[in-house]
Design an enzyme around this catalytic site. Structure first.
Site, PDB file in Angstrom:
ATOM      1  N   GLU A   1       8.344   1.436  -2.813  1.00  0.00           N
ATOM      2  CA  GLU A   1       7.552   0.196  -2.876  1.00  0.00           C
ATOM      3  C   GLU A   1       8.395  -0.923  -3.487  1.00  0.00           C
ATOM      4  O   GLU A   1       8.398  -2.062  -2.995  1.00  0.00           O
ATOM      5  CB  GLU A   1       6.302   0.406  -3.730  1.00  0.00           C
ATOM      6  CG  GLU A   1       5.263   1.300  -3.097  1.00  0.00           C
ATOM      7  CD  GLU A   1       4.013   1.401  -3.963  1.00  0.00           C
ATOM      8  OE1 GLU A   1       3.510   0.363  -4.416  1.00  0.00           O
ATOM      9  OE2 GLU A   1       3.535   2.531  -4.188  1.00  0.00           O
TER      10      GLU A   1
ATOM     11  N   LYS B   1       9.071   4.109  -5.952  1.00  0.00           N
ATOM     12  CA  LYS B   1      10.461   3.622  -5.894  1.00  0.00           C
ATOM     13  C   LYS B   1      10.694   2.858  -4.592  1.00  0.00           C
ATOM     14  O   LYS B   1      11.339   1.810  -4.571  1.00  0.00           O
ATOM     15  CB  LYS B   1      11.424   4.813  -5.921  1.00  0.00           C
ATOM     16  CG  LYS B   1      11.925   5.119  -7.293  1.00  0.00           C
ATOM     17  CD  LYS B   1      13.122   6.063  -7.223  1.00  0.00           C
ATOM     18  CE  LYS B   1      13.251   6.744  -8.574  1.00  0.00           C
ATOM     19  NZ  LYS B   1      13.622   8.130  -8.496  1.00  0.00           N
TER      20      LYS B   1
ATOM     21  N   HIS C   1       0.859  -1.192   0.000  1.00  0.00           N
ATOM     22  CA  HIS C   1       0.000   0.000   0.000  1.00  0.00           C
ATOM     23  C   HIS C   1       0.896   1.243   0.000  1.00  0.00           C
ATOM     24  O   HIS C   1       1.858   1.312   0.784  1.00  0.00           O
ATOM     25  CB  HIS C   1      -0.910  -0.004   1.231  1.00  0.00           C
ATOM     26  CG  HIS C   1      -1.849   1.162   1.248  1.00  0.00           C
ATOM     27  ND1 HIS C   1      -2.993   1.194   0.474  1.00  0.00           N
ATOM     28  CD2 HIS C   1      -1.793   2.349   1.899  1.00  0.00           C
ATOM     29  CE1 HIS C   1      -3.602   2.356   0.657  1.00  0.00           C
ATOM     30  NE2 HIS C   1      -2.893   3.070   1.520  1.00  0.00           N
TER      31      HIS C   1
HETATM   32  C1  GRF Z   1       1.220   0.960  -6.381  1.00  0.00           C
HETATM   33  O1  GRF Z   1       1.349   2.253  -5.876  1.00  0.00           O
HETATM   34  C2  GRF Z   1       0.547   0.095  -5.352  1.00  0.00           C
HETATM   35  O2  GRF Z   1       0.946   0.338  -4.069  1.00  0.00           O
HETATM   36  C3  GRF Z   1      -0.868   0.512  -5.537  1.00  0.00           C
HETATM   37  O3  GRF Z   1      -1.022   0.617  -6.945  1.00  0.00           O
HETATM   38  C4  GRF Z   1       0.234   0.928  -7.528  1.00  0.00           C
HETATM   39  C5  GRF Z   1       0.509  -0.180  -8.488  1.00  0.00           C
HETATM   40  O4  GRF Z   1       1.687  -0.030  -9.175  1.00  0.00           O
HETATM   41  N1  GRF Z   1      -1.774  -0.345  -4.846  1.00  0.00           N
HETATM   42  P1  GRF Z   1       2.212  -1.191 -10.105  1.00  0.00           P
HETATM   43  O5  GRF Z   1       1.027  -1.793 -10.855  1.00  0.00           O
HETATM   44  O6  GRF Z   1       2.923  -2.189  -9.267  1.00  0.00           O
HETATM   45  O7  GRF Z   1       3.144  -0.484 -11.075  1.00  0.00           O
END
Ligand code: GRF
Length: 200
Positions: free
Chosen positions: A184, A182, A114
């Site tokens: 994440e 980044k 998240h």
């Molecule tokens: C990310 O910010 C995730 O946390 C949110 O949606 C976005 C998805 O990014 N739930 P991706 O599809 O992994 O590029």
């Protein structure tokens, strides 16, 4: 399952950059003893599916449009997960709430990423740009990303890892989202590695 390779199914709905981080983590050895066995999308035509196909990973699309009845949709998802011998599920930008039946079937083995510092800016209605808009509207000086276990609630499960990023006065939703994303990519790899060890 001791000693065996942990089969990860990644659930997606969009760009799949977190999926890419996981696949790269497996390839580089940052995540050991695991493979991505399945990428299941709630939508057709998304980049995440293309990333999976390029990597030779099995894909499935289980959309609410094709399966409007939740019970049937849940059964189809459970079948696909079982067919991939899923040990662990990662929700990586999956824009649907996971049905309780799936949470029960894989309890303690499902994680979600998240883009905020839970318990702030999370829960029902906090997804995508809305999360970052909420951080900016609140005037927070820091934001970040959280990986947590999934339970029957929305963003309520036990936190595994959390990492902060600064919020700058001239930030827009876009600049903040990109800084958080980044982070994440870093923590999703660490969190998957931690959970694979627990699953093994
Ligand atoms: C990310 O910010 C995730 O946390 C949110 O949606 C976005 C998805 O990014 N739930 P991706 O599809 O992994 O590029």
């Amino acid at each position: 399952m001791s000693g065996a390779i942990v089969n990860i199914s990644v659930l997606v709905s969009g760009g799949g950059s977190n999926l890419q981080a996981i696949m790269d983590g497996v390839a580089s050895g940052a995540i050991q003893g695991a493979r991505v066995a399945l990428v299941l999308s709630s939508k057709p035509g998304v980049c995440a599916l293309e990333r999976a196909e390029n990597a030779g990973i099995d894909t499935a699309i289980v959309s609410a449009k094709d399966y409007p009845a939740e019970a049937e949709r849940t059964a189809v998802i459970l079948n696909r997960l079982a067919a991939a011998n899923t040990d662990m599920i990662v929700l990586a930008g999956y824009m649907s709430v996971l049905p309780a039946e799936i949470v029960r079937a894989y309890r303690g083995r499902i994680i979600n990423i998240h883009p905020s510092l839970i318990p702030k800016h999370c829960g029902k209605g906090y997804y995508g740009e809305r999360v970052h808009r909420s951080v900016l509207d609140a005037g927070d000086k820091e934001s970040g990303a959280t990986v947590h276990f999934v339970d029957e609630g929305v963003d309520t499960g036990e936190i595994i890892l959390q990492r902060k990023v600064p919020v700058f006065p001239d930030d827009t939703v876009e600049t903040l989202a990109s800084r958080v994303l980044k982070t994440e990519h870093e923590i999703i790899v660490l969190a998957v590695a931690i959970c694979v060890n627990k699953c093994d």
